[in-house]
Design a protein around this motif. Structure first.
Motif, PDB file in Angstrom:
ATOM      1  N   SER A 134      20.632 -60.761 -36.841  1.00  0.00           N
ATOM      2  CA  SER A 134      19.298 -60.932 -36.024  1.00  0.00           C
ATOM      3  C   SER A 134      18.277 -60.444 -36.952  1.00  0.00           C
ATOM      4  CB  SER A 134      19.402 -60.229 -34.445  1.00  0.00           C
ATOM      5  OG  SER A 134      19.491 -58.926 -34.957  1.00  0.00           O
ATOM      6  N   GLY A 135      16.699 -60.458 -36.710  1.00  0.00           N
ATOM      7  CA  GLY A 135      15.467 -60.001 -38.308  1.00  0.00           C
ATOM      8  C   GLY A 135      16.555 -60.065 -38.958  1.00  0.00           C
ATOM      9  N   ARG A 136      15.648 -59.541 -39.991  1.00  0.00           N
ATOM     10  CA  ARG A 136      15.321 -59.874 -41.992  1.00  0.00           C
ATOM     11  C   ARG A 136      15.500 -57.774 -41.817  1.00  0.00           C
ATOM     12  NH1 ARG A 136      10.367 -56.334 -42.861  1.00  0.00           N
ATOM     13  NH2 ARG A 136       9.274 -56.161 -41.743  1.00  0.00           N
ATOM     14  N   TRP A 137      15.715 -57.984 -43.747  1.00  0.00           N
ATOM     15  CA  TRP A 137      15.722 -56.936 -44.273  1.00  0.00           C
ATOM     16  C   TRP A 137      14.462 -56.400 -44.541  1.00  0.00           C
ATOM     17  CZ3 TRP A 137      20.786 -54.464 -45.181  1.00  0.00           C
ATOM     18  CH2 TRP A 137      20.471 -54.015 -46.076  1.00  0.00           C
ATOM     19  N   PRO A 138      15.279 -54.527 -44.514  1.00  0.00           N
ATOM     20  CA  PRO A 138      13.452 -53.925 -44.579  1.00  0.00           C
ATOM     21  C   PRO A 138      13.043 -54.046 -46.399  1.00  0.00           C
ATOM     22  CG  PRO A 138      15.112 -52.819 -44.472  1.00  0.00           C
ATOM     23  CD  PRO A 138      15.998 -54.013 -44.297  1.00  0.00           C
ATOM     24  N   ALA A 139      11.816 -54.188 -46.094  1.00  0.00           N
ATOM     25  CA  ALA A 139      10.922 -54.242 -46.740  1.00  0.00           C
ATOM     26  C   ALA A 139       9.190 -53.549 -47.096  1.00  0.00           C
ATOM     27  CB  ALA A 139       9.922 -55.861 -46.938  1.00  0.00           C
ATOM     28  N   ASN A 140       9.774 -52.195 -47.533  1.00  0.00           N
ATOM     29  CA  ASN A 140       8.366 -51.644 -47.111  1.00  0.00           C
ATOM     30  C   ASN A 140       7.599 -51.262 -48.676  1.00  0.00           C
ATOM     31  OD1 ASN A 140       9.410 -49.347 -44.786  1.00  0.00           O
ATOM     32  ND2 ASN A 140      11.166 -49.936 -45.557  1.00  0.00           N
ATOM     33  N   SER A 141       6.758 -50.675 -48.545  1.00  0.00           N
ATOM     34  CA  SER A 141       6.120 -50.536 -50.094  1.00  0.00           C
ATOM     35  C   SER A 141       5.254 -49.357 -49.664  1.00  0.00           C
ATOM     36  CB  SER A 141       4.619 -51.231 -49.251  1.00  0.00           C
ATOM     37  OG  SER A 141       3.614 -50.908 -48.690  1.00  0.00           O
ATOM     38  N   ALA A 142       4.851 -48.451 -50.760  1.00  0.00           N
ATOM     39  CA  ALA A 142       4.230 -46.921 -50.588  1.00  0.00           C
ATOM     40  C   ALA A 142       3.176 -47.308 -49.964  1.00  0.00           C
ATOM     41  CB  ALA A 142       3.683 -46.268 -52.428  1.00  0.00           C
ATOM     42  N   GLY A 143       3.240 -46.183 -49.090  1.00  0.00           N
ATOM     43  CA  GLY A 143       1.769 -45.776 -48.462  1.00  0.00           C
ATOM     44  C   GLY A 143       2.461 -46.226 -46.828  1.00  0.00           C
ATOM     45  N   VAL A 144       3.425 -46.895 -46.043  1.00  0.00           N
ATOM     46  CA  VAL A 144       3.413 -47.319 -45.180  1.00  0.00           C
ATOM     47  C   VAL A 144       3.719 -45.652 -44.534  1.00  0.00           C
ATOM     48  CG1 VAL A 144       4.485 -48.966 -46.104  1.00  0.00           C
ATOM     49  CG2 VAL A 144       6.069 -47.655 -45.648  1.00  0.00           C
ATOM     50  N   THR A 145       3.626 -45.752 -42.673  1.00  0.00           N
ATOM     51  CA  THR A 145       3.864 -45.002 -41.606  1.00  0.00           C
ATOM     52  C   THR A 145       4.847 -44.832 -40.973  1.00  0.00           C
ATOM     53  OG1 THR A 145       2.480 -46.274 -40.171  1.00  0.00           O
ATOM     54  CG2 THR A 145       1.311 -44.693 -41.527  1.00  0.00           C
ATOM     55  N   ILE A 146       5.716 -45.998 -41.244  1.00  0.00           N
ATOM     56  CA  ILE A 146       6.525 -46.645 -39.772  1.00  0.00           C
ATOM     57  C   ILE A 146       7.417 -47.789 -41.116  1.00  0.00           C
ATOM     58  CG2 ILE A 146       7.747 -47.278 -38.073  1.00  0.00           C
ATOM     59  CD1 ILE A 146       5.469 -47.660 -37.526  1.00  0.00           C
ATOM     60  N   VAL A 147       8.727 -46.576 -40.927  1.00  0.00           N
ATOM     61  CA  VAL A 147      10.196 -47.165 -41.977  1.00  0.00           C
ATOM     62  C   VAL A 147      10.710 -47.959 -41.856  1.00  0.00           C
ATOM     63  CG1 VAL A 147      11.771 -46.295 -44.203  1.00  0.00           C
ATOM     64  CG2 VAL A 147       9.797 -44.719 -43.935  1.00  0.00           C
ATOM     65  N   GLU A 148      11.159 -48.858 -42.134  1.00  0.00           N
ATOM     66  CA  GLU A 148      11.430 -50.600 -42.153  1.00  0.00           C
ATOM     67  C   GLU A 148      13.426 -50.112 -42.128  1.00  0.00           C
ATOM     68  OE1 GLU A 148       9.928 -53.992 -42.644  1.00  0.00           O
ATOM     69  OE2 GLU A 148       8.642 -53.736 -42.146  1.00  0.00           O
ATOM     70  N   VAL A 149      13.654 -50.123 -41.321  1.00  0.00           N
ATOM     71  CA  VAL A 149      15.524 -49.943 -41.500  1.00  0.00           C
ATOM     72  C   VAL A 149      15.731 -50.933 -41.013  1.00  0.00           C
ATOM     73  CG1 VAL A 149      15.072 -48.021 -41.484  1.00  0.00           C
ATOM     74  CG2 VAL A 149      15.529 -49.166 -39.389  1.00  0.00           C
ATOM     75  N   ALA A 150      17.285 -51.268 -40.851  1.00  0.00           N
ATOM     76  CA  ALA A 150      18.754 -51.942 -40.294  1.00  0.00           C
ATOM     77  C   ALA A 150      19.451 -50.524 -39.656  1.00  0.00           C
ATOM     78  CB  ALA A 150      18.535 -53.182 -41.640  1.00  0.00           C
ATOM     79  N   LEU A 151      20.077 -51.652 -38.928  1.00  0.00           N
ATOM     80  CA  LEU A 151      21.560 -51.173 -38.960  1.00  0.00           C
ATOM     81  C   LEU A 151      22.799 -51.788 -37.984  1.00  0.00           C
ATOM     82  CD1 LEU A 151      19.709 -48.881 -35.756  1.00  0.00           C
ATOM     83  CD2 LEU A 151      20.158 -48.358 -37.532  1.00  0.00           C
ATOM     84  N   SER A 152      23.450 -52.066 -38.666  1.00  0.00           N
ATOM     85  CA  SER A 152      24.961 -52.243 -38.848  1.00  0.00           C
ATOM     86  C   SER A 152      24.935 -52.437 -36.971  1.00  0.00           C
ATOM     87  CB  SER A 152      26.525 -51.843 -38.882  1.00  0.00           C
ATOM     88  OG  SER A 152      26.077 -51.213 -38.488  1.00  0.00           O
ATOM     89  N   THR A 153      25.604 -53.440 -36.513  1.00  0.00           N
ATOM     90  CA  THR A 153      26.086 -53.913 -35.132  1.00  0.00           C
ATOM     91  C   THR A 153      26.426 -52.747 -34.142  1.00  0.00           C
ATOM     92  OG1 THR A 153      26.101 -56.013 -35.448  1.00  0.00           O
ATOM     93  CG2 THR A 153      27.071 -55.320 -33.438  1.00  0.00           C
ATOM     94  N   PRO A 154      26.890 -52.274 -34.912  1.00  0.00           N
ATOM     95  CA  PRO A 154      27.988 -51.135 -34.064  1.00  0.00           C
ATOM     96  C   PRO A 154      27.485 -50.073 -33.936  1.00  0.00           C
ATOM     97  CG  PRO A 154      29.690 -51.895 -35.130  1.00  0.00           C
ATOM     98  CD  PRO A 154      28.783 -52.404 -35.600  1.00  0.00           C
ATOM     99  N   VAL A 155      26.451 -49.906 -35.487  1.00  0.00           N
ATOM    100  CA  VAL A 155      25.258 -48.646 -35.115  1.00  0.00           C
ATOM    101  C   VAL A 155      23.801 -48.660 -33.903  1.00  0.00           C
ATOM    102  CG1 VAL A 155      23.539 -47.317 -36.376  1.00  0.00           C
ATOM    103  CG2 VAL A 155      26.351 -47.526 -36.914  1.00  0.00           C
TER     104      VAL A 155
END
Length: 878
Positions: A134-155
């Motif tokens: 579900s969702g997408r892969w993280p795509a961050n850029s310099a200066g963002v305030t919230i860090v995009e992350v991905a989790l495995s299903t068990p996590v």
């Protein structure tokens, strides 16, 4: 040239026998080391392949203050090949793959679930190794305030976080600044394409989170989220200094035994001097390679000893076969001498015949051996030497036999019972050389620099030949006494057989030395094998003094009763080990030590029910609560420091102890450092406050039942090891296949060559024995009595050879023990000489087989000589 070929064809049987022996010698010299190298390389590959990544890979780490110079970590990813190429040789050529990983640590309080240590990881190429559910892969850029992350299903399930959830993460106080806060926005949930792929080794918590320890509420869970390089760069200033890691996989198939010293040196060098400033390096592979190298050196020494014995036996057989060939052509050489031929001419005549056959046979054996799989060994000079001995044997013996011109037949049944001073001096000098070699072998070892010293490798052969010389000088007296007894008995067969043996037929130094060397080599192989097996049994008894061992960490107090209730369990002993504890001596000095708590009384019951060969000291078994201080068993180093006693610390608890016993080891308690204190758990006033880490169990309970009873909620964190499993592991790891090959080669080769030596001895005396039998047949000697006469002649030779060779083979491992390094195969346990009763039975079977083979050979020779049709055999040429 045609005359040479004609003579070779006429004496084809003699040259064929020598050619076969030369071929076998060249094949053994060439093939045995190659096959041993192949087995050792395959064993090395298997040992390296089964290692975890921490014990196999080279890991380089940096902890930069900031990521300002590389905020997206693209430069760190590009540095993978550069750091690999800076590794010391030969490591760059051994690396099959490399990965870059960066990580941060934090603590999160998710919407639901326990407090969790949440790590943030980024790794090159991770997006291509996952499948988004579900969702997408993280795509961050310099200066963002919230860090995009991905989790495995068990996590995601453990954190109670799905796509769209925002996690607030505070820095770990041990790794990050105080007061920082980072928000992680879950933008994707994934599953790994291949959970067993190598890149996941260091970030298993990404998809296999740790739920915490059951029954211990303060133990937090652990998990990891993944992001891209830019996201980790944004989080780094608030969560602490990131750890940048470059990991390189060593390909086990590119390592062989010849590279072990250079690879071990390179691994030590990279840990001392990493490829870049500010970098640290870890490489656990060198410990495995050093241990394997020790085993390889030990098995190389064993193989050198066994091979030296077999090659010496083959060369002795070549000498016997050449002697037989020269004896059969005695009249021919005497006639040539009578016609004016010189000794040099006779030597040249036979040398030309030998050059037609024997070099080709040696080359054929070398060529056949070169096709055996494995790395070649530097044994070419030995092949040349064996071929030269085979080629020159007949010419040299033929020339020596004609130093004195003789037109009459020699009495081959007479020997000088008083050897000359020259011969005695030579024998004493030979014995001195053998004893000196044994002394040097104990002091220097067989291969101090990785090579094998030919003189030291031949010391066992020299000792065996020396034993044959001593036996040859000692045996006439007891044999004479037996002859006197036989003279008083009824029947002439025993008297005649022992009388011939007492006059030196067939007990001469040549056949006796060959037999002694062969038997000593075989018995040496068997004794070493049984000694190593016995030492491995003792080592396993010390490591697991029970039928099974259940190990984990901090088992709840009720676990002991649950394990004891498992069907098949008869006794249980809980053990707690703190490898990094401390103790305080009576004068106030504090020192680091390993402290263990063992229910010694329960351990004594476990040992009794399991039947292992160790026992705890009575001072600990009989200890009971009360009295203030508890008795303790300590290592010698701790005993020298502590004196009468002190105060030991384990898991935050202090216990006064007195030194009741001192020992190098305690059953069931590993102590790699050699510094330990063992306290009796049953004597403590409050043993339940310290949770056990492992249980020693007696009984035949199944591993699954023990695992389920010890940790019903997290059985995957528990390891069950049986005594049989550990014992089998000692037989299957390291260079054990090479060890088995060496034992098999020594036993089978020595047995075969010993039987051949007896056969050659029978052939050598067939001519004179035929004359004796033909005369005795006219006096009424039956065929069975004729065979009995041969047996009585050979019994002294075989008996003396078995006694002398047996003594050398049994005591040789003890004499040269420091040079063999056999403790490398026994987990450090001392190897004591152990004689397997089966080996004694095998020797008796060999004696019977040798006598039976001799009778068979004698019957074949008698049929060819038509003993029943000729009255006086062998005198037609006299």
């Amino acid at each position: 040239m045609s005359g040479v070929l004609w003579r070779v064809r006429v004496f084809a049987g003699q040259f064929g026998l020598l050619a076969a022996l030369a071929l076998v010698a060249a094949l053994l010299i060439t093939a045995a080391p190659r096959l041993a190298n192949d087995l050792s390389d395959r064993a090395l590959h298997e040992d390296v392949a089964r290692l975890p990544y921490s014990g196999r890979d080279i890991t380089l780490q940096q902890r930069p203050e900031t990521l300002d110079a590389d905020p997206t970590l693209s430069g760190a990813v590009d540095a993978i090949p550069a750091h690999r190429d800076r590794l010391p040789a030969p490591l760059p050529g051994l690396v099959s793959d490399g990965w870059f990983t960066a990580g941060l640590e934090g603590i999160t309080f998710p919407p639901s679930g326990p407090r969790t240590f949440l790590g943030l990881r980024t790794q090159a190429g991770m997006a291509e190794r996952v499948r988004l559910t579900s969702g997408r892969w993280p795509a961050n850029s310099a200066g963002v305030t919230i860090v995009e992350v991905a989790l495995s299903t068990p996590v995601a399930e453990q954190l109670g976080a799905q796509v769209g959830t925002v996690l607030e993460v505070t820095p770990n106080q041990q790794t990050g600044p105080e007061g920082g806060l980072v928000r992680f926005a879950v933008v994707g949930v994934f599953e790994p394409e291949d959970a067993t792929a190598l890149p996941w080794d260091t970030i298993r918590l990404t998809f296999v989170p740790f739920p915490g320890l059951p029954g211990i509420p303060d133990a937090p869970a652990a998990a990891q989220a993944v992001t891209d390089g830019a996201g980790l760069g944004v989080a780094a200033p608030r969560l602490g200094s990131p750890v940048l890691s470059w990991r390189y996989r060593i390909d086990e198939n590119r390592i062989d035994g010849a590279l072990l010293p250079s690879v071990t040196t390179a691994l030590s060098e990279v840990k001392r001097t990493p490829p870049a400033p500010g970098m640290t390096a870890s490489a656990g592979l060198d410990a495995t390679l050093v241990q394997f190298d020790g085993q390889l050196r030990a098995v190389s020494a064993l193989l050198a000893v066994v091979q030296a014995g077999l090659v010496a036996t083959l060369l002795g057989l070549i000498a016997l076969a050449a002697t037989l060939a020269v004896e059969r052509r005695r009249e021919e050489f005497a006639l040539l001498r009578a016609r004016g031929g010189t000794i040099a001419a006779i030597g040249g005549r036979t040398l030309a015949e030998s050059l037609v056959v024997l070099p080709l046979a040696t080359a054929a054996g070398w060529l056949a051996g070169s096709y055996v799989p494995g790395r070649p060994a530097a044994t070419g000079w030995l092949v040349v030497g064996a071929g030269s001995v085979a080629t020159l044997a007949i010419p040299v013996l033929a020339a020596l036999s004609q130093r004195r011109l003789s037109f009459t037949a020699r009495r081959q049944d007479l020997v000088r019972h008083r050897p000359s001073v020259r011969r005695l001096t030579a024998e004493l000098f030979f014995l001195l050389v053998a004893v000196l070699g044994a002394y040097l072998l104990r002091r220097r070892g067989l291969s101090p620099d990785g090579s094998v010293d030919p003189y030291l490798a031949s010391v066992p052969v020299l000792l065996a030949v020396g034993a044959a010389i001593v036996a040859l000088r000692v045996f006439p007296w007891p044999l004479g006494q037996l002859g006197k007894l036989a003279a008083r008995a009824r029947g002439a067969v025993a008297f005649l057989g022992l009388a011939r043996a007492g006059r030196g037929a067939p007990v001469t130094i040549g056949p006796l030395a060959v037999l002694v060397v062969a038997i000593a080599t075989g018995i040496f192989s068997g004794v070493v094998m049984s000694s190593i097996g016995e030492a491995r049994d003792r080592a396993t008894d010390l490591e697991i003094p029970a039928d099974a061992q259940v190990s984990g960490y901090a088992f709840p107090s009720e676990t002991t009763d649950r394990v004891a209730a498992v069907p098949g369990v008869t006794a249980v002993a809980p053990v707690t080990i703190d490898p990094a504890s401390s103790y305080r001596t009576e004068d106030g000095a504090t020192s680091t030590v390993q402290v263990a708590l063992v229910d010694a009384a329960a351990l004594a019951r476990v040992i009794a029910d399991s039947g292992v060969g160790v026992s705890p000291p009575p001072a600990l078994v009989d200890a009971r609560p009360g009295g203030g201080t508890v008795p303790a068993l300590v290592s010698p180093e701790v005993a020298a420091e502590a004196g009468a006693g002190g105060v030991a610390t384990i898991r935050g608890h202090l216990y006064d102890f007195t030194v009741a016993a001192v020992a190098d080891a305690f059953p069931g308690v590993p102590a790699a450092s050699g510094r330990f204190i063992v306290l009796p758990r049953q004597a403590l006033p409050d043993p339940a406050v310290i949770a056990p880490d492992l249980f020693l169990i007696a009984g035949d309970a199944s591993a699954e039942a023990l695992r389920a009873a010890s940790a019903p909620e997290a059985a995957e964190g528990v390891t069950v090891t049986t005594w049989a499993d550990r014992r089998q592991a000692l037989d299957e790891t390291g260079a054990n296949e090479v060890l088995s090959f060496t034992f098999t080669t020594g036993a089978v080769g020595a047995t075969t060559l010993a039987l051949l030596a007896v056969g050659f001895t029978v052939l050598a005396g067939a001519r004179i024995r035929g004359q004796v039998l033909s005369r005795l047949r006219t006096l009424g000697l039956s065929g069975s009595q004729g065979r009995g006469l041969l047996v009585y002649e050979l019994v002294p030779l075989v008996t003396i050879a078995v006694l002398a060779g047996g003594l050398v083979g049994v005591f040789l491992p003890r004499v040269i023990a420091p040079a063999l390094g056999l403790s490398n195969f026994t987990s450090g346990a001392a190897v004591r000489t152990a004689l397997d009763p089966l080996l004694v039975g095998a020797v008796l079977v060999l004696v019977v087989a040798a006598l039976a083979a001799a009778v068979v050979v004698e019957n074949v020779v008698n049929r060819r000589m038509r003993l029943g049709e000729v009255l006086r055999v062998g005198e037609e040429g006299s």
